[in-house]
Design an enzyme around this catalytic site. Structure first.
Site, PDB file in Angstrom:
ATOM      1  N   GLY A  46      -1.155   6.476  20.441  1.00 43.99           N
ATOM      2  CA  GLY A  46      -0.983   5.047  20.174  1.00 43.99           C
ATOM      3  C   GLY A  46       0.213   4.854  19.261  1.00 43.99           C
ATOM      4  O   GLY A  46       0.677   5.818  18.639  1.00 43.99           O
TER       5      GLY A  46
ATOM      6  N   CYS B  63      -2.407  13.268  19.887  1.00 45.88           N
ATOM      7  CA  CYS B  63      -1.393  12.554  19.130  1.00 45.88           C
ATOM      8  C   CYS B  63      -2.022  11.598  18.101  1.00 45.88           C
ATOM      9  O   CYS B  63      -2.659  12.063  17.162  1.00 45.88           O
ATOM     10  CB  CYS B  63      -0.432  11.844  20.092  1.00 45.88           C
ATOM     11  SG  CYS B  63       1.086  11.334  19.286  1.00 45.88           S
ATOM     12  N   TYR B  64      -1.914  10.296  18.290  1.00 47.91           N
ATOM     13  CA  TYR B  64      -2.543   9.366  17.332  1.00 47.91           C
ATOM     14  C   TYR B  64      -4.035   9.680  17.202  1.00 47.91           C
ATOM     15  O   TYR B  64      -4.604   9.641  16.111  1.00 47.91           O
ATOM     16  CB  TYR B  64      -2.345   7.925  17.801  1.00 47.91           C
ATOM     17  CG  TYR B  64      -2.962   6.893  16.873  1.00 47.91           C
ATOM     18  CD1 TYR B  64      -2.281   6.461  15.744  1.00 47.91           C
ATOM     19  CD2 TYR B  64      -4.236   6.381  17.122  1.00 47.91           C
ATOM     20  CE1 TYR B  64      -2.847   5.529  14.882  1.00 47.91           C
ATOM     21  CE2 TYR B  64      -4.812   5.449  16.267  1.00 47.91           C
ATOM     22  CZ  TYR B  64      -4.111   5.023  15.158  1.00 47.91           C
ATOM     23  OH  TYR B  64      -4.667   4.106  14.300  1.00 47.91           O
TER      24      TYR B  64
ATOM     25  N   SER C 141      -4.506  -7.473  54.069  1.00 47.49           N
ATOM     26  CA  SER C 141      -3.062  -7.717  54.021  1.00 47.49           C
ATOM     27  C   SER C 141      -2.306  -6.648  54.798  1.00 47.49           C
ATOM     28  O   SER C 141      -1.120  -6.780  55.043  1.00 47.49           O
ATOM     29  CB  SER C 141      -2.593  -7.696  52.566  1.00 47.49           C
ATOM     30  OG  SER C 141      -2.699  -6.379  52.060  1.00 47.49           O
ATOM     31  N   GLY C 142      -3.015  -5.561  55.128  1.00 45.24           N
ATOM     32  CA  GLY C 142      -2.322  -4.437  55.753  1.00 45.24           C
ATOM     33  C   GLY C 142      -1.846  -3.442  54.714  1.00 45.24           C
ATOM     34  O   GLY C 142      -1.412  -2.348  55.035  1.00 45.24           O
ATOM     35  N   GLY C 143      -1.919  -3.818  53.431  1.00 48.96           N
ATOM     36  CA  GLY C 143      -1.582  -2.894  52.341  1.00 48.96           C
ATOM     37  C   GLY C 143      -2.670  -1.831  52.214  1.00 48.96           C
ATOM     38  O   GLY C 143      -3.743  -1.956  52.813  1.00 48.96           O
ATOM     39  N   VAL C 144      -2.362  -0.795  51.431  1.00 51.14           N
ATOM     40  CA  VAL C 144      -3.283   0.344  51.338  1.00 51.14           C
ATOM     41  C   VAL C 144      -4.657  -0.077  50.818  1.00 51.14           C
ATOM     42  O   VAL C 144      -5.692   0.275  51.402  1.00 51.14           O
ATOM     43  CB  VAL C 144      -2.718   1.424  50.379  1.00 51.14           C
ATOM     44  CG1 VAL C 144      -3.588   2.660  50.384  1.00 51.14           C
ATOM     45  CG2 VAL C 144      -1.306   1.769  50.744  1.00 51.14           C
TER      46      VAL C 144
ATOM     47  N   SER D  23      -6.406  -3.026  50.483  1.00 55.59           N
ATOM     48  CA  SER D  23      -7.326  -3.841  51.270  1.00 55.59           C
ATOM     49  C   SER D  23      -7.711  -3.126  52.565  1.00 55.59           C
ATOM     50  O   SER D  23      -8.818  -3.292  53.072  1.00 55.59           O
ATOM     51  CB  SER D  23      -6.768  -5.240  51.535  1.00 55.59           C
ATOM     52  OG  SER D  23      -5.639  -5.193  52.378  1.00 55.59           O
ATOM     53  N   SER D  24      -6.812  -2.283  53.095  1.00 51.43           N
ATOM     54  CA  SER D  24      -7.143  -1.553  54.324  1.00 51.43           C
ATOM     55  C   SER D  24      -8.246  -0.529  54.073  1.00 51.43           C
ATOM     56  O   SER D  24      -9.198  -0.426  54.849  1.00 51.43           O
ATOM     57  CB  SER D  24      -5.917  -0.820  54.877  1.00 51.43           C
ATOM     58  OG  SER D  24      -4.920  -1.740  55.209  1.00 51.43           O
TER      59      SER D  24
END
Ligand code: XMP
Length: 514
Positions: A55, A82-83, A223-226, A228-229
């Protein structure tokens, strides 16, 4: 059986999602929670291990994000990065100060004591450092297990209490043995068996959805996007033709994309679902006629989409559930603390209608990262060209055509983009590239072709390499590939006489043009 889980407590580090992904690569389920999460909630989750992220703050400042001492007294193996490491030491009585020499980047680290965390890690190794403060003195009962030239406590631990602190970032790929170190933590120290697998995840989710949906009707905006498919295919496996997918073809898709989506989800495809392709091209073009202002174009496309979707949803009537392709990064970004009930509007479709008549939202991918969604798609037997599809904005080519959108311009950009994608694939670059596409400038210029003067459009090619799309660099595509693409576009696409390559990074540019 309860799913074994490691949780990541986020202190605002830029790598919080990366930590969770690395843990999942060990086949251990992992979720991210804000440092504000109540300790009782953490106990109730019964995690096998806890990782505190980095952070930007200094843990000794009054308002620095913190966690109570109780977190370290739960008896749950805990690793601070780290932080997170500094906070662990500070809270338990060690000293954290501004470092006299700040380390940034690849740094030589020496392991100086036996540790389960560093099992099978060579004594000299290279780790990624990024810190202003350092642990000057570890907390009582902690032994130092690693150091660097400028950092006396690069790692410390209290094995009995199962508390581990490392100043470096094992989640970053530049840390040579980072994967092994995280695997040692989750497997050797937390005792996780590593049973989180995509096939069992899919099986469990499909059963859970069947139970939830019963005989209800489900609507999916495809939509044809990854995302939603994959969500649609999961649902179709779960409930078959109780599912209806509405695919609004706004005419602003890439070349042949509408047909590709239809060939997978339509009546000739392998899935048993109701598929409605709405050819709304004319309607969109009409609404966009004469509009040049980018935000106005986006709004018109979004609103028109919603209207078309609503009309279709009304025809179907009384839908019980609506499917959204929300993925885990959306959940994390929409409100830390694992508040997965915070539902983001679906960016792919520009915000879904609030007034459609449905009772509940189903988000089958809400616990997966993008690469896991792709894995799920492959596991479900989906074609690779769909699964490895590049991100494509909801407003489509509408924001890749600068200025007014017309049918002629859409055709130009579709054809140029198809050639570009083909040449990238021919050069074997497709898998390694972040996002690449052709766009159409609003500029016409003078050229010469044969013996004729031409006055035609200029196409611009864009390719970016990026991890998170918040920042991006122009990709270094071999000049030969660009030249060949240019030649083909000029020869094969009517209306173009000039091709540019966009060198702009983000910021100051954006990935898209509008
Ligand atoms: P920008 O242009 O904002 O793009 O640098 C970053 C990433 O987001 C995608 N993008 C969108 N995706 N709806 C979407 O679903 C949108 O309106 C939209 N605008 C940009 C862009 O393709 C890139 O991957």
């Amino acid at each position: 059986m309860e799913q074994e889980k490691v949780i990541v407590i986020d202190f605002g580090g830029q790598y919080n999602q990366l930590v969770a992904r690395r843990v999942r690569e060990c086949n251990v389920y992992c979720e991210i929670y804000s440092y504000r999460t109540d300790i009782e909630k953490i106990k109730a989750m019964n995690p096998k291990g806890i990782i505190l992220t980095g952070g930007p703050n200094s843990c000794y400042e009054a308002k620095a994000p913190a966690c109570g001492r109780e977190l370290f007294e739960l008896g749950i193996p805990t690793l601070g990065l780290c932080y997170g490491a500094q906070l662990m030491m500070f809270t338990l009585g060690g000293n954290v100060e501004r470092a006299p020499v700040q380390e940034y980047g690849k740094t030589d680290v020496s392991i100086c004591a036996d540790s389960l965390l560093f099992e099978k890690v060579p004594e000299k190794t290279v780790c990624w450092m990024s810190h202003f403060d350092y642990i000057a003195k570890p907390a009582p009962d902690f032994k130092i297990t690693a150091y660097t030239k400028d950092c006396p406590v690069a790692a410390a631990e209290n094995q009995e209490k199962q508390l581990y602190a490392v100043q470096f970032h094992p989640e970053v790929l530049h840390t040579q043995e980072g994967g092994k170190i995280l695997s040692n933590f989750v497997k050797r120290i937390c005792g996780c068996a590593g049973t989180w697998r995509m096939d069992s995840f899919l099986e469990d989710s499909i059963h859970a959805m069947q139970k939830k949906i019963g005989s209800g009707k489900v609507l999916c905006a495809l939509s044809g996007g990854v995302d939603s498919s994959v969500a649609a295919v999961m649902l179709s496996k779960a409930i078959g033709n109780q599912l209806t997918c509405v695919f609004v073809d706004h005419g602003l898709l890439r070349k042949d994309e509408g047909d590709e989506v239809e060939s997978v989800f339509g009546p000739d495809g392998p899935y048993e679902l109701n598929f409605i392709r709405v050819n709304a091209r004319e309607r969109f073009f009409k609404s966009l006629a004469g509009v040049t202002e980018p935000e106005k174009k986006r709004k018109i496309i979004g609103e028109e989409f919603i209207r078309v979707f609503e009309e279709e949803a009304k025809k179907i009537g009384a839908v019980d559930f609506l499917v959204q392709g929300t993925i885990y990064p959306d959940v994390v970004e929409s409100g830390l603390g694992g508040e997965s009930a915070v539902i983001k509007s679906h960016h792919n479709v520009g915000g879904l209608p609030a007034c459609v008549d449905f009772k509940e939202i189903i988000e089958p991918l809400q616990s997966l990262f993008k690469d896991e969604v792709r894995k799920a798609g492959l596991e479900l037997g989906m074609p690779e060209h769909l699964v490895f599809r590049q991100p494509f904005p909801g407003p489509g080519l509408g924001i890749r055509i600068i200025g007014e959108v017309t049918a002629e311009k859409v055709k130009i950009v579709q054809d140029a983009d198809a050639i570009y994608r083909e040449e990238i694939a021919n050069a074997g670059l497709a898998q390694s590239m972040g996002q690449y596409f052709a766009a159409l400038t609003n500029m016409q210029s003078v050229g010469v072709m044969g013996d004729e003067r031409t006055y035609e459009y200029a196409v611009v090619l864009r390719a970016v390499s990026t991890v998170d799309f918040m920042t991006a660099e122009a990709a270094e595509i071999p000049f030969e590939v660009l030249k060949k693409t240019m030649g083909r576009i000029i020869n094969e696409v009517k209306g173009v006489n000039r091709v540019f390559y966009d060198l702009t990074s983000k910021p100051p540019g954006t990935v898209e043009f509008e």
